[in-house]
Design an enzyme around this catalytic site. Structure first.
Site, PDB file in Angstrom:
ATOM      1  N   ARG A 175      12.707   1.631  34.187  1.00 57.15           N
ATOM      2  CA  ARG A 175      13.771   0.517  34.001  1.00 57.15           C
ATOM      3  C   ARG A 175      13.575   0.873  32.714  1.00 57.15           C
ATOM      4  NH1 ARG A 175      11.057  -4.506  33.161  1.00 57.15           N
ATOM      5  NH2 ARG A 175      13.665  -5.353  32.550  1.00 57.15           N
ATOM      6  N   ARG A 179      18.792  -6.071  26.399  1.00 59.35           N
ATOM      7  CA  ARG A 179      18.024  -7.539  25.719  1.00 59.35           C
ATOM      8  C   ARG A 179      19.729  -7.433  25.114  1.00 59.35           C
ATOM      9  NH1 ARG A 179      12.937  -8.271  22.604  1.00 59.35           N
ATOM     10  NH2 ARG A 179      11.583  -7.803  24.670  1.00 59.35           N
ATOM     11  N   ARG A 253      -1.268  15.026  27.056  1.00 58.63           N
ATOM     12  CA  ARG A 253      -0.185  15.130  25.530  1.00 58.63           C
ATOM     13  C   ARG A 253      -1.678  14.593  25.021  1.00 58.63           C
ATOM     14  NH1 ARG A 253       2.765  18.634  24.403  1.00 58.63           N
ATOM     15  NH2 ARG A 253       3.778  17.489  23.313  1.00 58.63           N
ATOM     16  N   ARG A 284       7.117   8.951  14.872  1.00 56.53           N
ATOM     17  CA  ARG A 284       7.160   7.988  14.098  1.00 56.53           C
ATOM     18  C   ARG A 284       6.763   8.342  12.779  1.00 56.53           C
ATOM     19  NH1 ARG A 284       4.072   3.410  17.881  1.00 56.53           N
ATOM     20  NH2 ARG A 284       2.180   4.889  18.235  1.00 56.53           N
ATOM     21  N   GLU A 311       3.244  10.744  12.522  1.00 49.03           N
ATOM     22  CA  GLU A 311       2.518  11.057  13.916  1.00 49.03           C
ATOM     23  C   GLU A 311       3.060  12.528  14.691  1.00 49.03           C
ATOM     24  OE1 GLU A 311       2.213   7.729  16.642  1.00 49.03           O
ATOM     25  OE2 GLU A 311       0.763   6.894  15.777  1.00 49.03           O
ATOM     26  N   TYR A 358      -2.552   5.813  31.714  1.00 42.72           N
ATOM     27  CA  TYR A 358      -2.207   4.644  30.465  1.00 42.72           C
ATOM     28  C   TYR A 358      -2.778   3.514  30.792  1.00 42.72           C
ATOM     29  CZ  TYR A 358      -0.209   2.801  26.238  1.00 42.72           C
ATOM     30  OH  TYR A 358      -0.040   2.542  25.048  1.00 42.72           O
ATOM     31  N   ASP A 360      -2.836  -0.872  28.078  1.00 40.52           N
ATOM     32  CA  ASP A 360      -2.068  -1.218  27.224  1.00 40.52           C
ATOM     33  C   ASP A 360      -3.672  -1.947  27.052  1.00 40.52           C
ATOM     34  OD1 ASP A 360       0.074  -0.915  26.280  1.00 40.52           O
ATOM     35  OD2 ASP A 360       1.198  -2.252  28.698  1.00 40.52           O
TER      36      ASP A 360
END
Length: 377
Positions: A175, A179, A253, A284, A311, A358, A360
């Site tokens: 998804r 907003r 990666r 970035r 980066e 991954y 968080d």
């Protein structure tokens, strides 16, 4: 000396488990092959600026237990992540919101933005001729349409993964939230911030009173025979490396960082600016001082200079730090084979490297607390 637990890896997962184990009255030794604790959230203080040495880390969560836990170790500031995307010199707010849509199309109302996205989504769905999206490009186009995809997703994603979007699996993007409000807060979570004084204070607080040894490689002979040292092993390193790549090597990666001191007070006006065009080789630029509002965390005084980091995503090779798992069929199947071996090993495997996923930071803390609750109490 014999310990109840030898913890391999002094990153967030290992540090949280060690903290809980010590609190439960267990003896713990933590080792890490790097020359510092903290794993990828380690900060290096340069000229009063806490430089996120391994990339920007913003703590965010809706889990009150996790938020209360980390704040019991160190107070967090109120930093809110509001990145900006730079595409061919034009700036767009992230995440995709009414500020973004105004910049893209000049629309000023949610109804206008919704109509524009719906029109472009319909074009993409019709182009599929009734079939399901087969790759990330098709999936993203059906979710947000061609303008958002081409300007803010396509080339950035291809730089990040080193592959065309048409070659990446559709499930990577399930998804893409849009907003219909003027809100540049990247995260939807209830809590968000960065430890006052940097992440080292969080790690130091977690490991206070615990024996730690940095520059110690678990794969050296003295630690491979870990049962001489400890009753149990908590392993947070790469799972394929633990088994000496016996079934093959998992793909990752990774990121190369180029950090520079700038003798100006303000380089880009924001902590995070993404570069979404292919021609710019980095993804970035991070301007570290703005994670702590441009002030020295010790004195509270404005910092005169600044430090930036570019980066560059690259393909991982042995000897590099792995960052992001490549969740295609080959790697997913290979990980499951390693997980079967791990289940028979009598070792506690945990964290993003050991679980090939991954995480968080809040998920990392929650997972370590869950293991501690199961294992220690």
């Amino acid at each position: 000396m014999s310990y109840d637990y030898l913890v391999v890896g002094a990153g967030l997962y290992g540090a949280v488990f060690a903290y809980e184990a010590k609190k439960a009255g267990k003896t713990v030794k933590v080792i890490d092959r790097r020359n510092h604790t903290g794993g990828n959230i380690y900060c290096e203080n340069v000229n009063g600026i806490n430089v996120h040495k391994y990339g920007a880390h913003i703590f965010h969560t809706s889990n009150k237990e996790v938020w209360d836990f980390v704040n019991s170790i160190v107070e967090f500031n109120r930093y809110t992540n509001s990145p900006v995307a730079n595409y061919k010199g034009k700036l767009y707010n992230l995440p995709f919101n009414m500020n973004t849509f105004n910049r893209l199309w000049g629309v000023t109302t949610p109804a206008e933005a919704e109509a524009k996205i719906a029109e472009q989504r319909e074009e993409a769905i019709e182009a599929l001729g009734g079939r399901e999206p087969q790759n990330l490009e098709e999936q993203a186009l059906t979710l947000v349409g061609k303008d958002i995809f081409n300007i803010l997703i396509k080339e950035y994603t291809e730089k990040q993964w080193g592959r065309k979007c048409s070659e990446l699996p559709a499930f990577i993007i399930k998804r893409l939230p849009v907003r219909m409000v003027f809100d540049n807060n990247y995260f939807n979570d209830r809590y968000q911030g960065i430890p006052i004084g940097g992440y080292n204070r969080l790690i130091d607080g977690l490991l206070q009173g615990t024996e730690c040894r940095t520059g110690a490689d678990f794969f050296q002979p003295q630690y491979r025979e870990w049962r001489k040292y400890a009753r149990k092993l908590v392993y947070t390193g790469a799972i394929d490396e633990y088994f000496d790549y016996s079934l093959g090597q998992l793909d990752w990666r990774t990121v190369m960082f180029k950090t520079r001191v700038e003798n100006i007070p303000n380089y880009q006006g924001n902590a995070v600016v993404n570069y979404t065009e292919r021609e710019v080789p980095f993804t970035r630029i991070i301007e570290h001082k703005f994670f702590e509002f441009g002030k020295d965390s010790e004195t509270g005084e404005p910092i005169k200079g600044t430090i930036i980091t570019r980066e560059y995503p690259v393909t991982w090779e042995k000897g590099m730090e792995p960052y992001y798992p490549v969740n295609d069929d080959r790697n997913t199947n290979l990980y499951h084979q390693y997980a079967e071996l791990a289940a028979k090993e009598g070792v506690l495997f945990g964290g993003r490297l050991a679980e090939y996923r991954y995480y968080d930071m809040d998920d990392t803390v929650a997972a370590a607390l869950k293991l501690a609750a199961t294992e220690l109490y």
